[in-house]
Design a protein around this motif. Structure first.
Motif, PDB file in Angstrom:
ATOM      1  N   ALA A 111       0.847  -1.190   0.000  1.00  0.00           N
ATOM      2  CA  ALA A 111       0.000   0.000   0.000  1.00  0.00           C
ATOM      3  C   ALA A 111       0.878   1.234   0.000  1.00  0.00           C
ATOM      4  O   ALA A 111       2.047   1.181   0.423  1.00  0.00           O
ATOM      5  N   VAL A 112       0.317   2.348  -0.458  1.00  0.00           N
ATOM      6  CA  VAL A 112       1.065   3.594  -0.491  1.00  0.00           C
ATOM      7  C   VAL A 112       0.155   4.761  -0.122  1.00  0.00           C
ATOM      8  O   VAL A 112      -1.019   4.788  -0.501  1.00  0.00           O
ATOM      9  N   PHE A 113       0.685   5.701   0.650  1.00  0.00           N
ATOM     10  CA  PHE A 113       0.035   6.970   0.941  1.00  0.00           C
ATOM     11  C   PHE A 113       0.542   8.014  -0.048  1.00  0.00           C
ATOM     12  O   PHE A 113       1.758   8.237  -0.136  1.00  0.00           O
ATOM     13  N   VAL A 114      -0.357   8.661  -0.786  1.00  0.00           N
ATOM     14  CA  VAL A 114       0.011   9.770  -1.668  1.00  0.00           C
ATOM     15  C   VAL A 114      -0.320  11.059  -0.927  1.00  0.00           C
ATOM     16  O   VAL A 114      -1.490  11.445  -0.799  1.00  0.00           O
ATOM     17  N   LEU A 115       0.723  11.735  -0.429  1.00  0.00           N
ATOM     18  CA  LEU A 115       0.571  12.904   0.443  1.00  0.00           C
ATOM     19  C   LEU A 115       1.269  14.123  -0.149  1.00  0.00           C
ATOM     20  O   LEU A 115       1.742  14.997   0.574  1.00  0.00           O
ATOM     21  N   THR A 116       1.311  14.196  -1.458  1.00  0.00           N
ATOM     22  CA  THR A 116       1.931  15.312  -2.160  1.00  0.00           C
ATOM     23  C   THR A 116       1.016  16.534  -2.135  1.00  0.00           C
ATOM     24  O   THR A 116      -0.158  16.437  -1.752  1.00  0.00           O
ATOM     25  N   PRO A 117       1.504  17.710  -2.594  1.00  0.00           N
ATOM     26  CA  PRO A 117       0.574  18.820  -2.844  1.00  0.00           C
ATOM     27  C   PRO A 117      -0.535  18.384  -3.791  1.00  0.00           C
ATOM     28  O   PRO A 117      -0.374  17.466  -4.614  1.00  0.00           O
ATOM     29  N   ASP A 118      -1.669  19.050  -3.702  1.00  0.00           N
ATOM     30  CA  ASP A 118      -2.896  18.597  -4.365  1.00  0.00           C
ATOM     31  C   ASP A 118      -2.741  18.373  -5.863  1.00  0.00           C
ATOM     32  O   ASP A 118      -3.261  17.401  -6.419  1.00  0.00           O
ATOM     33  N   ASP A 119      -2.049  19.284  -6.533  1.00  0.00           N
ATOM     34  CA  ASP A 119      -1.947  19.191  -7.986  1.00  0.00           C
ATOM     35  C   ASP A 119      -1.005  18.088  -8.435  1.00  0.00           C
ATOM     36  O   ASP A 119      -0.878  17.823  -9.637  1.00  0.00           O
ATOM     37  N   LEU A 120      -0.361  17.418  -7.493  1.00  0.00           N
ATOM     38  CA  LEU A 120       0.561  16.330  -7.816  1.00  0.00           C
ATOM     39  C   LEU A 120       0.036  14.966  -7.363  1.00  0.00           C
ATOM     40  O   LEU A 120       0.791  13.993  -7.328  1.00  0.00           O
ATOM     41  N   HIS A 121      -1.249  14.871  -7.034  1.00  0.00           N
ATOM     42  CA  HIS A 121      -1.826  13.597  -6.607  1.00  0.00           C
ATOM     43  C   HIS A 121      -1.958  12.589  -7.743  1.00  0.00           C
ATOM     44  O   HIS A 121      -1.748  11.389  -7.566  1.00  0.00           O
ATOM     45  N   THR A 122      -2.346  13.060  -8.915  1.00  0.00           N
ATOM     46  CA  THR A 122      -2.840  12.156  -9.948  1.00  0.00           C
ATOM     47  C   THR A 122      -1.778  11.194 -10.468  1.00  0.00           C
ATOM     48  O   THR A 122      -2.029   9.984 -10.577  1.00  0.00           O
ATOM     49  N   ALA A 123      -0.598  11.702 -10.809  1.00  0.00           N
ATOM     50  CA  ALA A 123       0.413  10.847 -11.441  1.00  0.00           C
ATOM     51  C   ALA A 123       0.828   9.677 -10.543  1.00  0.00           C
ATOM     52  O   ALA A 123       0.811   8.525 -10.990  1.00  0.00           O
ATOM     53  N   PRO A 124       1.205   9.903  -9.275  1.00  0.00           N
ATOM     54  CA  PRO A 124       1.558   8.749  -8.445  1.00  0.00           C
ATOM     55  C   PRO A 124       0.379   7.838  -8.150  1.00  0.00           C
ATOM     56  O   PRO A 124       0.542   6.608  -8.058  1.00  0.00           O
ATOM     57  N   ALA A 125      -0.819   8.405  -8.002  1.00  0.00           N
ATOM     58  CA  ALA A 125      -1.991   7.550  -7.763  1.00  0.00           C
ATOM     59  C   ALA A 125      -2.187   6.598  -8.937  1.00  0.00           C
ATOM     60  O   ALA A 125      -2.383   5.390  -8.751  1.00  0.00           O
ATOM     61  N   LEU A 126      -2.135   7.103 -10.157  1.00  0.00           N
ATOM     62  CA  LEU A 126      -2.293   6.251 -11.336  1.00  0.00           C
ATOM     63  C   LEU A 126      -1.158   5.239 -11.434  1.00  0.00           C
ATOM     64  O   LEU A 126      -1.375   4.069 -11.773  1.00  0.00           O
ATOM     65  N   TYR A 127       0.046   5.665 -11.118  1.00  0.00           N
ATOM     66  CA  TYR A 127       1.213   4.789 -11.228  1.00  0.00           C
ATOM     67  C   TYR A 127       1.064   3.568 -10.324  1.00  0.00           C
ATOM     68  O   TYR A 127       1.280   2.421 -10.754  1.00  0.00           O
ATOM     69  N   PHE A 128       0.689   3.782  -9.085  1.00  0.00           N
ATOM     70  CA  PHE A 128       0.601   2.655  -8.155  1.00  0.00           C
ATOM     71  C   PHE A 128      -0.659   1.830  -8.368  1.00  0.00           C
ATOM     72  O   PHE A 128      -0.657   0.615  -8.149  1.00  0.00           O
ATOM     73  N   LEU A 129      -1.750   2.448  -8.790  1.00  0.00           N
ATOM     74  CA  LEU A 129      -2.933   1.669  -9.143  1.00  0.00           C
ATOM     75  C   LEU A 129      -2.608   0.703 -10.278  1.00  0.00           C
ATOM     76  O   LEU A 129      -2.989  -0.477 -10.246  1.00  0.00           O
ATOM     77  N   GLU A 130      -1.909   1.178 -11.294  1.00  0.00           N
ATOM     78  CA  GLU A 130      -1.527   0.319 -12.416  1.00  0.00           C
ATOM     79  C   GLU A 130      -0.598  -0.811 -11.961  1.00  0.00           C
ATOM     80  O   GLU A 130      -0.615  -1.905 -12.530  1.00  0.00           O
ATOM     81  N   ALA A 131       0.201  -0.539 -10.934  1.00  0.00           N
ATOM     82  CA  ALA A 131       1.144  -1.543 -10.434  1.00  0.00           C
ATOM     83  C   ALA A 131       0.503  -2.524  -9.451  1.00  0.00           C
ATOM     84  O   ALA A 131       1.173  -3.453  -8.980  1.00  0.00           O
ATOM     85  N   GLY A 132      -0.780  -2.320  -9.128  1.00  0.00           N
ATOM     86  CA  GLY A 132      -1.453  -3.228  -8.209  1.00  0.00           C
ATOM     87  C   GLY A 132      -1.195  -2.956  -6.744  1.00  0.00           C
ATOM     88  O   GLY A 132      -1.425  -3.827  -5.892  1.00  0.00           O
ATOM     89  N   VAL A 133      -0.716  -1.756  -6.406  1.00  0.00           N
ATOM     90  CA  VAL A 133      -0.461  -1.364  -5.017  1.00  0.00           C
ATOM     91  C   VAL A 133      -1.633  -0.530  -4.520  1.00  0.00           C
ATOM     92  O   VAL A 133      -1.985   0.481  -5.140  1.00  0.00           O
TER      93      VAL A 133
END
Length: 419
Positions: A73-95
């Motif tokens: 699992a991963v917590f995405v705690l970046t500034p708001d405008d930077l949420h999307t890229a890491p969220a998509l990256y880890f969802l695609e990776a199955g995390v």
């Protein structure tokens, strides 16, 4: 009777170890969950990660490098405008992914994240912690029990007494980073309004202004660097015009008022002011047989009360028909809501099932904030909120059925081996 094997320890990562990294600290529980990997592009963020999570945690500059750390699992705690890229990256990776609220600062990005979670079957959770705030949970229980009949209106007044320090000295002050504070700050309250009312906004109108901080001459001239709120916050500065080192760019509103009609006919009002002397939220829920109101909210350590008027008509009377305190403990950050939020996320990662928070509700809060911002910047013109695709609504209403738990490579192997 044989003993069931203990579940393996969840391996947790953190993307962005800045202002909200304390949330991930609440996930540290030896034998159950452990933060093993962090990423932050700034040296200060990486140094803080070492302090918060110890020498055994692997620290990276880039979140893409965290996949080698075998995460569940991963917590995405970046500034708001930077949420999307890491969220998509880890969802695609199955995390499994925890995204701090707001889910994103554009509706397209919200819908991309929800679609990716549904398509990949990876668990998605959004950090709307106010659904775990004891005072609001008690108000929701009273609504569910029929204490005021059928809900017809919900009002919220948000007095953001620390608004100058919290939102007008860094990136929060810029439209390009937040869309506006009706989204960035208001997503909390808009989600709660929807939750208490049992519906989502479909027609929105709003007015607002940059009334105080836009004219402040005391702007920062040096680059912000890695400074954070705690580096400049001073509760003793008053009035707001005395604040120094405001962000060079300030183009978000500091006072806003929103009216909405929900899909179930409930009417709502949301008012947000960033230059009041006090800092708390006041919710009023009006039904056809009474009303509920909170005085104090418990976020800043106060002792809130909830009042219900539902037995007779009268003039003003301070003594309500029912006065009660929240029915749940209120210890810890945000009145205990942060710990409850993290507990629910970890349970969801390991076992799935229903959660108090909702990715669809998180999307609807963003959609309403965007519609309200569009309306107020066009003179109050009514704006319709676009509905989410029906198949995504259904998928998340069924609590992400068929979604896989953490890391089919590691977690499922360990469960299968009985380790």
């Amino acid at each position: 009777m044989t003993n069931q094997p203990a579940l393996p320890e969840l391996r947790v990562g953190v993307v962005g170890t800045g202002q909200r990294a304390g949330l991930a600290v609440l996930a540290e529980r030896p034998g159950s969950a452990r933060v093993v990997s962090c990423a932050d592009p700034s040296e200060r963020g990486r140094a803080d990660a070492r302090t918060l999570f110890g020498p055994d945690a692997r620290i990276h500059d880039r979140y893409e490098d965290m996949l080698t750390d075998d995460l569940d699992a991963v917590f995405v705690l970046t500034p708001d405008d930077l949420h999307t890229a890491p969220a998509l990256y880890f969802l695609e990776a199955g995390v499994a992914v925890f995204v701090e609220k707001p889910l994103a600062v554009s509706l397209d990005d919200c819908d991309r994240v929800l679609a990716a979670a549904a398509r990949t079957g990876t668990r998605l959770y959004v950090g709307h912690n106010l659904r775990h705030l004891p005072v609001l949970r008690t108000m929701r229980r009273l609504v569910d029990e029929g204490a005021i009949g059928t809900v017809r209106a919900v009002w919220c007044r948000h007095f953001v007494g620390h608004g100058g320090d919290y939102y007008f000295k860094d990136w929060h002050a810029e439209r390009s980073r937040t869309t506006g504070l009706l989204l960035q700050k208001g997503a909390h309250d808009l989600d709660v309004i929807h939750w208490l009312a049992g519906g989502y906004a479909r027609t929105v109108t709003a007015l607002g202004d940059l009334a105080v901080y836009g004219t402040g001459p005391h702007r920062r001239t040096r680059p912000q660097g890695s400074e954070r709120v705690q580096d400049w916050f001073d509760e003793g500065v008053w009035p707001p015009s005395a604040l120094r080192d405001l962000n060079p760019v300030i183009d978000v509103e500091d006072i806003s008022m929103v009216l909405t009609r929900l899909d179930n006919g409930v009417l709502t009002s949301y008012q947000q002011c960033h230059f009041t002397p006090d800092y708390w939220r006041n919710y009023t829920v009006i039904g056809d047989e009474g009303r509920i109101e909170n005085l104090g909210d418990g976020v800043e350590g106060d002792a809130p009360s909830i009042k219900v008027w539902n037995r007779r008509r009268s003039g003003y009377r301070a003594e309500a028909d029912l006065t009660l305190a929240p029915t749940e403990a209120a210890d810890g950050s945000h009145g205990g809501a942060d710990q409850a939020l993290v507990d629910e996320f970890l349970r969801f990662v390991a076992h799935g099932g229903a959660t108090e928070t909702s990715p669809v509700a998180a999307r609807e809060a963003v959609a309403t904030g965007i519609a309200a911002t569009t309306s107020l910047r066009s003179g109050g013109t009514p704006v319709e909120v676009p509905a989410l695709d029906a198949h995504l609504v259904d998928y998340f209403a069924r609590h992400q059925p068929g979604s896989r738990g953490p890391g089919p490579t590691r977690w499922e192997r360990l469960i299968g081996d009985g380790q």
